[in-house]
Scaffold this motif. Structure first.
Motif, PDB file in Angstrom:
ATOM      1  N   ARG A  52       0.839  -1.205   0.000  1.00 33.13           N
ATOM      2  CA  ARG A  52       0.000   0.000   0.000  1.00 33.13           C
ATOM      3  C   ARG A  52       0.874   1.255   0.000  1.00 33.13           C
ATOM      4  N   LEU A  53       1.963   1.197   0.751  1.00 34.82           N
ATOM      5  CA  LEU A  53       2.870   2.347   0.813  1.00 34.82           C
ATOM      6  C   LEU A  53       3.484   2.626  -0.565  1.00 34.82           C
ATOM      7  N   PHE A  54       3.934   1.559  -1.242  1.00 39.98           N
ATOM      8  CA  PHE A  54       4.560   1.747  -2.552  1.00 39.98           C
ATOM      9  C   PHE A  54       3.534   2.200  -3.602  1.00 39.98           C
ATOM     10  N   SER A  55       2.276   1.802  -3.422  1.00 33.15           N
ATOM     11  CA  SER A  55       1.281   2.192  -4.431  1.00 33.15           C
ATOM     12  C   SER A  55       1.056   3.706  -4.416  1.00 33.15           C
ATOM     13  N   VAL A  56       1.301   4.351  -3.274  1.00 30.62           N
ATOM     14  CA  VAL A  56       1.205   5.817  -3.211  1.00 30.62           C
ATOM     15  C   VAL A  56       2.208   6.444  -4.191  1.00 30.62           C
ATOM     16  N   MET A  57       3.333   5.720  -4.408  1.00 31.18           N
ATOM     17  CA  MET A  57       4.384   6.226  -5.302  1.00 31.18           C
ATOM     18  C   MET A  57       4.279   5.623  -6.695  1.00 31.18           C
ATOM     19  N   GLY A  58       3.151   4.973  -6.987  1.00 28.92           N
ATOM     20  CA  GLY A  58       2.997   4.380  -8.316  1.00 28.92           C
ATOM     21  C   GLY A  58       3.907   3.192  -8.553  1.00 28.92           C
ATOM     22  N   MET A  59       4.188   2.427  -7.487  1.00 31.23           N
ATOM     23  CA  MET A  59       5.012   1.217  -7.628  1.00 31.23           C
ATOM     24  C   MET A  59       4.170   0.001  -7.263  1.00 31.23           C
ATOM     25  N   PHE A  60       4.170  -0.992  -8.168  1.00 30.25           N
ATOM     26  CA  PHE A  60       3.301  -2.151  -8.006  1.00 30.25           C
ATOM     27  C   PHE A  60       4.109  -3.455  -8.094  1.00 30.25           C
ATOM     28  N   PRO A  61       3.590  -4.531  -7.452  1.00 31.15           N
ATOM     29  CA  PRO A  61       4.374  -5.778  -7.419  1.00 31.15           C
ATOM     30  C   PRO A  61       4.411  -6.485  -8.774  1.00 31.15           C
ATOM     31  N   VAL A  62       5.598  -6.622  -9.329  1.00 33.28           N
ATOM     32  CA  VAL A  62       5.767  -7.284 -10.629  1.00 33.28           C
ATOM     33  C   VAL A  62       6.724  -8.469 -10.465  1.00 33.28           C
ATOM     34  N   GLY A  63       6.306  -9.631 -10.909  1.00 30.39           N
ATOM     35  CA  GLY A  63       7.178 -10.809 -10.945  1.00 30.39           C
ATOM     36  C   GLY A  63       7.271 -11.529  -9.605  1.00 30.39           C
ATOM     37  N   TYR A  64       7.380 -12.849  -9.678  1.00 27.92           N
ATOM     38  CA  TYR A  64       7.557 -13.673  -8.472  1.00 27.92           C
ATOM     39  C   TYR A  64       8.897 -14.392  -8.573  1.00 27.92           C
ATOM     40  N   TYR A  65       9.701 -14.310  -7.514  1.00 21.07           N
ATOM     41  CA  TYR A  65      11.018 -14.937  -7.510  1.00 21.07           C
ATOM     42  C   TYR A  65      11.115 -15.883  -6.319  1.00 21.07           C
ATOM     43  N   ASP A  66      11.340 -17.163  -6.612  1.00 25.49           N
ATOM     44  CA  ASP A  66      11.497 -18.143  -5.544  1.00 25.49           C
ATOM     45  C   ASP A  66      12.983 -18.393  -5.343  1.00 25.49           C
ATOM     46  N   LEU A  67      13.518 -17.991  -4.199  1.00 24.04           N
ATOM     47  CA  LEU A  67      14.957 -18.122  -3.984  1.00 24.04           C
ATOM     48  C   LEU A  67      15.312 -19.300  -3.086  1.00 24.04           C
ATOM     49  N   THR A 113       9.242 -10.224  -4.713  1.00 26.57           N
ATOM     50  CA  THR A 113       8.675  -9.545  -5.877  1.00 26.57           C
ATOM     51  C   THR A 113       9.440  -8.230  -6.022  1.00 26.57           C
ATOM     52  N   ALA A 114       9.172  -7.498  -7.109  1.00 26.40           N
ATOM     53  CA  ALA A 114       9.783  -6.169  -7.232  1.00 26.40           C
ATOM     54  C   ALA A 114       8.662  -5.140  -7.364  1.00 26.40           C
ATOM     55  N   PHE A 115       8.664  -4.148  -6.489  1.00 21.04           N
ATOM     56  CA  PHE A 115       7.715  -3.046  -6.633  1.00 21.04           C
ATOM     57  C   PHE A 115       8.322  -2.063  -7.615  1.00 21.04           C
ATOM     58  N   ARG A 116       7.556  -1.743  -8.662  1.00 21.86           N
ATOM     59  CA  ARG A 116       8.097  -0.823  -9.663  1.00 21.86           C
ATOM     60  C   ARG A 116       6.976  -0.155 -10.451  1.00 21.86           C
ATOM     61  N   PRO A 117       7.286   0.962 -11.146  1.00 19.29           N
ATOM     62  CA  PRO A 117       6.283   1.548 -12.028  1.00 19.29           C
ATOM     63  C   PRO A 117       6.017   0.582 -13.177  1.00 19.29           C
ATOM     64  N   ILE A 118       4.802   0.577 -13.715  1.00 21.37           N
ATOM     65  CA  ILE A 118       4.519  -0.427 -14.744  1.00 21.37           C
ATOM     66  C   ILE A 118       4.326   0.150 -16.142  1.00 21.37           C
ATOM     67  N   GLU A 119       4.118   1.446 -16.249  1.00 18.07           N
ATOM     68  CA  GLU A 119       3.956   1.998 -17.599  1.00 18.07           C
ATOM     69  C   GLU A 119       5.266   2.593 -18.077  1.00 18.07           C
ATOM     70  N   GLU A 120       5.441   2.550 -19.392  1.00 19.52           N
ATOM     71  CA  GLU A 120       6.685   3.042 -19.974  1.00 19.52           C
ATOM     72  C   GLU A 120       6.935   4.506 -19.614  1.00 19.52           C
ATOM     73  N   LYS A 121       5.893   5.319 -19.738  1.00 23.19           N
ATOM     74  CA  LYS A 121       6.117   6.745 -19.453  1.00 23.19           C
ATOM     75  C   LYS A 121       6.415   6.975 -17.964  1.00 23.19           C
ATOM     76  N   GLU A 122       5.848   6.141 -17.125  1.00 24.22           N
ATOM     77  CA  GLU A 122       6.140   6.240 -15.690  1.00 24.22           C
ATOM     78  C   GLU A 122       7.576   5.803 -15.389  1.00 24.22           C
ATOM     79  N   LEU A 123       8.002   4.729 -16.060  1.00 21.92           N
ATOM     80  CA  LEU A 123       9.384   4.262 -15.893  1.00 21.92           C
ATOM     81  C   LEU A 123      10.356   5.357 -16.322  1.00 21.92           C
ATOM     82  N   ASN A 124      10.009   6.045 -17.389  1.00 23.78           N
ATOM     83  CA  ASN A 124      10.913   7.095 -17.866  1.00 23.78           C
ATOM     84  C   ASN A 124      10.917   8.334 -16.971  1.00 23.78           C
ATOM     85  N   LYS A 125       9.801   8.569 -16.289  1.00 24.97           N
ATOM     86  CA  LYS A 125       9.806   9.701 -15.338  1.00 24.97           C
ATOM     87  C   LYS A 125      10.730   9.386 -14.173  1.00 24.97           C
TER      88      LYS A 125
END
Ligand code: OOG
Ligand code: NI
Length: 453
Positions: A84-99, A109-121
């Protein structure tokens, strides 16, 4: 009307504040940034093609602020609040990694922006791992760890209040955004004092050093921030020259004409002094430095070729120096096409298509003619950059910071469903995102072509 600060702007401020905090806490990180800046300048000076590519994709401007970081948390409620905290910054859970397969008792997982224009900002990403207490065999120790974790709250009350407020209002005002950034930052701060006595720390550390790292402190200190380089082999050489003590090998694919996925190196975690709750002075190693180089995102077909070649190389590279390791890796990866045309035609990687010239365009073009349009110089295809992580590399990075003797794999099944349950939402599939970018570019290209003819 009330004005709310854009989520990308909150992300930008937060990433900057985090970088400043880490730089003051871990001065070696500042040296890494200078090193990467130098490598990137030198690389761009001699490479018009790369310059053009990065400008075209919108990545040139983000390069000197691009960072990813990592944290490790202990409970489902910590993870879901982080979401919820990361979603305030436009970062969402992408990908599952089993280590766990690689002997690290976490999944991530990795919280990150998901749209290209957001990634570029601002492409700020946080690799976030959840400790798997279910993998601790000693029942008593497991209960003890879980009891310790249940008593801590890693968020400030103001941070939690503002997350609620963001959800209710649909945004944060300038004043609220300022407070949010500084309160959210508190969660990631380093604490020199452990919440447990030395014996408890030792018992958890003996089980796995990572368990001690997650359980014994007030919060999930940020454990590294990673700048993005354009030439990781050079960065590795400079790290040696500057006595930054890099890990022995660069993780990921070998050096190539067309870089794929992600290559990473790091310096080892610092041994830092800690005061335990029984007033014992000891130390703990958690915080390190890392550098990454990003290449093209691979389709599932390309990815499975990568995974199989990596596996094949593993048997041959064990115990080698980086130089030899890279040579063997390059040999094995001979079977992975290394020119954009073949990568595209064989459907191994994702590309974004755009109109280059509308001269000589003929009517009724469709996707099936793409290769002809490209051949005639009417359409250009640009590689889509990989924005995610690699489980084998991540395990290698973890391992190099955990010391020896902790490499046995856990007998466990991947547990995506339980991770999603803890997270309180589904994980976004990274392939859906790359596929959507590629598809949208094709749709809008065809629209433009058919309008012009
Ligand atoms: C995360 C290690 C993985 C990466 O870039 O793959 C990682 C950690 O040590 O918490 O950072
Ligand atoms: Ni990392």
């Amino acid at each position: 009307m009330t004005y709310y600060v854009q989520s990308s702007e909150i992300r930008r401020r937060f990433a900057q504040a985090m970088s400043e905090m880490y730089q003051s806490e871990v001065p070696k990180y500042g040296k890494l940034i200078d090193l990467v800046d130098r490598v990137n300048k030198e690389t761009l000076e001699n490479n018009d093609f790369l310059n053009e590519r990065l400008t075209g994709s919108g990545e040139k401007n983000r390069l000197n602020i691009e960072r990813h970081g990592a944290i490790r948390v202990g409970t489902a409620s910590e993870l879901s609040m982080l979401r919820r905290l990361f979603s305030v910054m436009g970062m969402f859970p992408v990908g599952y990694y089993d280590l766990s397969e690689a002997g690290v008792p976490v999944h991530s997982t990795a919280f990150r922006p998901i749209e290209e224009k957001e990634l570029n900002k601002n492409p700020f990403r946080i690799f976030t791992s959840l400790l798997r207490l279910d993998l601790i065999e000693n029942k008593e120790l497991r209960a003890h760890a879980s009891n310790i974790l249940s008593k801590r709250d890693i968020f400030t009350s103001e941070a939690k209040r503002l997350v609620e407020c963001h959800q209710d209002q649909g945004g944060l005002t300038e004043e609220q955004a300022k407070v949010f950034v500084s309160e959210a930052l508190e969660t990631f701060r380093w604490h020199k004092d452990a919440t447990v006595d030395y014996d408890t720390y030792q018992a958890l550390h003996n089980e796995h050093s990572l368990i001690a790292d997650v359980v014994c402190f007030r919060g999930p200190h940020i454990n590294h921030l990673t700048p993005r380089t354009l030439d990781i082999d050079k960065a590795q050489r400079y790290m040696h020259e500057m006595e930054l003590n890099p890990k022995s090998i660069i993780e990921g694919p070998p050096r190539r004409q067309c870089p794929i996925l992600l290559r990473q190196t790091s310096f080892k975690a610092l041994e830092e002094s800690i005061l335990f709750s029984n007033q014992h002075h000891g130390s703990h190693a958690a915080r390190f430095g890392e550098i990454e180089q990003r290449g093209i995102a691979l389709t599932p077909k390309g990815r499975s070729l990568y995974d199989s070649l990596l596996k094949k190389s593993k048997e041959k590279t064990s115990g080698l120096s980086n130089e030899e390791h890279q040579r063997v890796l390059s040999d094995v990866f001979y079977d992975f096409p290394d020119d954009e045309e073949t990568l595209r035609q064989k459907g191994l990687a994702y590309f974004e298509y755009s109109l280059k010239s509308s001269k000589d365009l003929t009517k009724n073009q469709d996707e099936a003619n793409m290769e002809t349009l490209i051949k005639h110089g009417l359409v250009s295809a640009r590689p889509i950059t990989y924005e995610d992580f690699l489980p084998v590399s991540a395990a290698g990075i973890f391992q190099s910071n955990l010391g020896d003797g902790q490499k046995n794999s856990y007998n466990s099944n991947e547990s995506r469903a339980s991770f999603e349950e803890a997270l309180g939402s589904e994980i976004i599939d990274e392939h859906d995102l790359y596929h959507a970018i590629e598809n949208q570019s094709i749709t809008s290209l065809m629209k433009t072509i058919n309008k012009k003819t």
